[in-house]
Scaffold this active site. Structure first.
Site: not given
Ligand code: GLV
Length: 328
Positions: A241, A270, A289
């Protein structure tokens, strides 16, 4: 009939299950039609009166929203990480929070590995170079990068995804270090991995790859002090993250040569604006992402998110719930 909100259209496998339940008169669907997430006002309106919702990492759900909609019984997250949901608030209000672990583990590890390889061997810079018409000859020093094989890989967060990244590192004959607050000693022994403290990992690794959840403890875990411990030749990979890394400190470390590069699937903020200083740096590879975004995996995640939601609404135990205490 239970009302179900979807904050985005999901891959077909999940939509099919939901549409089936709708056709059977079990649920009524309210689907946000946009490609972009609903803003705060639209999210509040979408969740109004619903019994359950499938939500995404882009949907912040806090106590205030849950208090306004006390009939909500389930928030089914289309992701393994659920830091967008205030879990304490949901649990206190008896709302089941479900997620999609397992199915995306290897897919996410693959993308982290792609970032590691791309950053080490300057793949994106090379592709840009060719596309810009700059390739004139084979160059003895052209776009020299770092070796991955036999280098030291440091894995921060030795959970499901961290272990898969470690397995990929084994295939490249790497020395592998791992840091976790609750280390799995058996898995480390099986994979030939040294469990170390964070400082040792940062000091000794050529590649530092982040695979921890975002919590109060891991927010800015990689700050200016942590970056200063890393080797000037080291590369940071983040497929966890964005806020696990202090972005300003990272920009500074990359600009001053405190570290050599970064490969990022996640950023803070983000999305990261195209004119952000991080985006302009040559030694950074950023993708939007997409770590779990293989066609097969996103299909499985959609199916799982739909199954989790329907199970709670049917009074059954969902396969993946992060706060099972609300079921009793
Ligand atoms: C994506 O970022 C997830 O946590 O699956």
């Amino acid at each position: 009939m239970a009302k179900v909100a979807l904050t985005r259209i999901l891959p077909d496998a999940g939509m099919a299950l939901l549409k089936e339940a709708e056709a059977a008169g079990e649920i009524e669907l309210d689907i946000w039609p946009g490609d972009l997430p609903p803003d705060r006002e639209a999210l509040v309106a979408l969740l109004h009166g619903c019994d359950g919702a499938i939500v995404l990492v882009t949907d912040p759900i806090g106590a205030e929203l849950l208090d306004a909609e006390p009939q909500i019984r389930v928030l089914s997250q289309f992701a393994v990480g659920y830091d967008n949901i205030d879990l304490t608030a949901a649990t206190a209000r008896g709302v089941a929070v479900c997620n999609t672990p397992g199915v995306l583990t290897e897919t996410t590890a693959d993308l982290a590995w792609a970032l590691l390889m791309a950053s080490a061997r300057r793949v994106v810079e090379g592709a840009d170079y060719v596309r810009a018409g700059k390739w004139q000859t084979w160059g003895p020093t052209l776009l020299m990068g770092a070796d991955v094989h036999h280098a030291t890989l440091g894995i921060v967060g030795f959970g499901r995804i961290g272990k898969e990244v470690a397995k990929r590192g084994r295939g490249f004959d790497m020395r592998i270090l791992a840091f976790d607050t609750m280390p799995d000693e058996q898995a480390a022994a099986d994979l030939g991995i040294e469990l170390v403290d964070l400082e040792t990992l940062l000091r000794e690794s050529d590649f530092v790859s982040l695979h921890c959840a975002l919590t109060a403890e891991t927010r800015h875990l990689i700050d200016a002090d942590a970056l200063a411990l890393m080797k000037p030749t080291a590369i940071l990979i983040n497929a966890a993250r964005g806020p696990v890394v202090d972005t300003d400190a990272l920009v500074n470390a990359l600009q001053t040569g405190a570290i050599a590069g970064a490969g990022l699937d996640v950023t803070d903020p983000e999305p990261i604006p195209a004119d952000h200083p991080l985006v302009g740096l040559q030694n950074v590879v950023i993708v939007p992402h997409i770590a779990s975004a293989s066609i097969a995996t996103r299909g499985k995640m959609a199916e799982m998110a739909a199954q989790n939601l329907l199970a709670v609404l049917r009074g059954e135990r969902p396969a993946h719930i992060v706060n099972p205490e609300v079921l009793s």
